[in-house]
Design a protein around this motif. Structure first.
Motif, PDB file in Angstrom:
ATOM      1  N   LEU A 136       0.933  -0.819  -0.214  1.00  0.00           N
ATOM      2  CA  LEU A 136       0.240   0.487   0.234  1.00  0.00           C
ATOM      3  C   LEU A 136       0.503   1.731   0.047  1.00  0.00           C
ATOM      4  O   LEU A 136       0.688   2.230  -0.821  1.00  0.00           O
TER       5      LEU A 136
ATOM      6  N   TRP B  25       0.577   7.934  -4.659  1.00  0.00           N
ATOM      7  CA  TRP B  25      -0.688   7.934  -4.446  1.00  0.00           C
ATOM      8  C   TRP B  25      -1.853   8.488  -5.264  1.00  0.00           C
ATOM      9  O   TRP B  25      -2.958   8.095  -5.003  1.00  0.00           O
TER      10      TRP B  25
ATOM     11  N   ILE C 216      -9.422   4.447  -6.521  1.00  0.00           N
ATOM     12  CA  ILE C 216      -9.608   4.575  -5.987  1.00  0.00           C
ATOM     13  C   ILE C 216     -11.795   5.238  -6.992  1.00  0.00           C
ATOM     14  O   ILE C 216     -12.503   4.917  -6.800  1.00  0.00           O
TER      15      ILE C 216
ATOM     16  N   VAL D 227     -14.114   2.614  -7.042  1.00  0.00           N
ATOM     17  CA  VAL D 227     -15.217   2.863  -6.199  1.00  0.00           C
ATOM     18  C   VAL D 227     -15.993   4.390  -6.114  1.00  0.00           C
ATOM     19  O   VAL D 227     -16.996   4.386  -6.179  1.00  0.00           O
ATOM     20  N   MET D 228     -14.813   5.411  -6.304  1.00  0.00           N
ATOM     21  CA  MET D 228     -15.692   6.568  -6.324  1.00  0.00           C
ATOM     22  C   MET D 228     -17.143   6.488  -8.162  1.00  0.00           C
ATOM     23  O   MET D 228     -18.594   7.177  -7.642  1.00  0.00           O
TER      24      MET D 228
ATOM     25  N   LEU E 205     -19.919   3.776  -7.612  1.00  0.00           N
ATOM     26  CA  LEU E 205     -20.734   4.448  -7.190  1.00  0.00           C
ATOM     27  C   LEU E 205     -21.277   5.141  -7.617  1.00  0.00           C
ATOM     28  O   LEU E 205     -23.084   5.539  -7.655  1.00  0.00           O
TER      29      LEU E 205
ATOM     30  N   GLN F  62      -5.920  -2.717  -1.937  1.00  0.00           N
ATOM     31  CA  GLN F  62      -7.162  -1.675  -3.337  1.00  0.00           C
ATOM     32  C   GLN F  62      -8.315  -2.441  -4.679  1.00  0.00           C
ATOM     33  O   GLN F  62      -9.049  -1.780  -4.121  1.00  0.00           O
TER      34      GLN F  62
ATOM     35  N   TYR G 183     -16.310  -3.762  -1.394  1.00  0.00           N
ATOM     36  CA  TYR G 183     -17.065  -1.844  -1.763  1.00  0.00           C
ATOM     37  C   TYR G 183     -18.341  -1.845  -2.833  1.00  0.00           C
ATOM     38  O   TYR G 183     -19.530  -2.493  -2.023  1.00  0.00           O
TER      39      TYR G 183
ATOM     40  N   ILE H  54     -19.320   8.576   2.303  1.00  0.00           N
ATOM     41  CA  ILE H  54     -17.747   7.853   1.615  1.00  0.00           C
ATOM     42  C   ILE H  54     -16.658   9.061   1.503  1.00  0.00           C
ATOM     43  O   ILE H  54     -15.370   8.208   1.456  1.00  0.00           O
TER      44      ILE H  54
ATOM     45  N   VAL I 112     -14.805   5.793   3.439  1.00  0.00           N
ATOM     46  CA  VAL I 112     -13.090   5.356   2.483  1.00  0.00           C
ATOM     47  C   VAL I 112     -12.323   5.879   2.290  1.00  0.00           C
ATOM     48  O   VAL I 112     -11.370   6.542   2.678  1.00  0.00           O
ATOM     49  N   MET I 113     -12.757   7.705   1.613  1.00  0.00           N
ATOM     50  CA  MET I 113     -12.149   8.313   0.840  1.00  0.00           C
ATOM     51  C   MET I 113     -10.834   8.404   2.550  1.00  0.00           C
ATOM     52  O   MET I 113      -9.197   9.089   2.951  1.00  0.00           O
TER      53      MET I 113
ATOM     54  N   LEU J 117      -9.037   6.320   3.530  1.00  0.00           N
ATOM     55  CA  LEU J 117      -7.649   5.630   2.864  1.00  0.00           C
ATOM     56  C   LEU J 117      -6.418   6.881   2.246  1.00  0.00           C
ATOM     57  O   LEU J 117      -5.285   6.191   3.234  1.00  0.00           O
TER      58      LEU J 117
END
Lengths: 264, 264
Positions: free
Chosen positions: A100, A105, A112, A116-117, A120, A155, A162, B112, B116-117, B120
């Motif tokens: 990780l 970054w 992410i 995820v984002m 969603l 991740q 998720y 979120i 999550v964010m 992380l």
């Protein structure tokens, strides 16, 4: 009643270029739905759309979008706003290998966003449409790494988890409506992405032993749509997960998954 | 060797105001660590810090931060940059009840970010420091809803699942180092947040039957730190999860969880 008659005219596949996404597009087109194909590689998507239209006699639309960009959904929602939407599948995923904290970054931000984002945002948007018209279906794609976790690929497993848990919950929420929601959890699937990431030696061989085709995964997903909320693809994968959960500790499962990539 | 001797001078608790976060702060202070207390309610945190300093003779620092704000980590990392950091725990969480698509998008953004964010960003930042100095510990907090999924509370279960799977993977990645990482999965914990969200009637009574104190959860977490990667708190919760996974389908588990809140 085919998928178009049941759910509507158009379906959108987020991450349609190849592998499982392509198999989803072919499947819904074979049941009369026109397809919105979304991904980064516009030329490949145009080729796929053309081939689908010729084979199945349905329309297609291609949207070039990079799911790692946080505003990528704006143009997707704009482009589909006048279509009779009835299906969505989020297949896109992105990962890099390594510990990780050793991963820059910028890569984490990309992961992410893709895992995820953007997922969603898309799920929320099309669920809003489907719930309002009380018609539609969603099949999202998860991975066994969501169940085991995925050391050196953290991740990815976390994002897939998720997706799995959010979709399962929403599937239960709309079970008494005419919107069908399901998550399918894939083990090893024979895709270009798998083949380029396969570990070498016995680990790679073990992985390939349980591998399924994208078409078999998609077929199993649709066989269960409207019946199951959450499905693990394939008898081999189902049995493996059940055996682990019944007989092993979480720690043993996590360490086993870590052993695949610990030399990276 | 107490926690301060083993891991370093300061520990940071993200979401320290009450309940489990407060219990983490008390625990590390009782073993000599000074505490960075982060949360929204500055006055309550100052009171807690003062009480901790008086009781245990350690320093404290309070940082007011709203984990729902995407830039909230800037000032957290700035404020701790000159401290000898040795511990982090991410306890913060935020949720609202209702169907996914009926919840305003602004609430989803807040959830979120908190679940999550911001998690992380904090985990990545302090893991970077701990890995570099080869000394430190992280205990992140998950929930049984991460295992079951959580209909009508979908973002919460999905976010807690993200935390669980990411932490498990990282725990395995650093197992051969002097950084200890663990996730503890809590069932019902007697916190102000629980008491204000408890469903009424038999469902609420069933929930309370298995309830644990924050102190018992934190004690179990530290008992397992450096030994286990992932722990379910409490014998009752461990047995419940094991029985579900061995004897029931995922669909049954999801629907059962949905039955708690389906009248909301």
């Amino acid at each position: 009643m085919n998928l178009r008659e049941k759910y509507g005219e158009w379906g959108i596949i987020l991450g349609a270029t190849e592998g499982v996404g392509k198999a989803f597009a072919e499947k819904i087109a074979s049941e009369g739905m026109s397809v919105v194909l979304v991904g980064r590689r516009e030329e490949k998507l145009q080729e796929l759309g053309k081939s689908i239209s010729e084979t199945y006699g349905v329309d297609h639309m291609v949207i070039r979008a990079d799911f790692a960009q946080s505003d990528c959904t704006d143009k997707i929602f704009e482009a589909t706003k006048d279509l009779d939407m009835g299906f969505m599948s989020y297949v896109a995923c992105f990962h890099t290998f390594g510990k990780l904290q050793d991963t820059p970054w910028e890569k984490h931000e990309q992961m992410i966003n893709v895992n995820v984002m953007t997922f969603l945002k898309c799920f929320y948007h099309y669920m809003g449409i489907f719930a309002k018209q009380d018609r539609g279906a969603v099949i999202n794609v998860s991975s066994l790494t969501a169940i085991s976790s995925s050391p050196y690929n953290a991740q990815y497993g976390a994002g897939k988890s998720y997706i799995k848990k959010l979709t399962e919950a929403v599937a239960a929420e709309c079970e008494s409506t005419n919107v069908d929601v399901e998550v399918i959890t894939l083990g090893t699937t024979i895709t270009p992405s798998l083949l380029s990431n396969l570990p070498g030696g016995p680990a790679g061989e073990a992985v390939m032993k349980a591998a399924m085709t994208p078409e078999a995964c998609v077929e199993e997903a649709f066989d269960n749509l409207g019946k199951s909320l959450s499905v693990i693809a394939g008898e081999h994968n189902k049995a493996n997960v059940h055996n682990w959960q019944a007989n092993k500790t979480d720690d043993e499962y996590i360490r086993y998954m870590g052993s695949f990539y610990s030399n990276n």
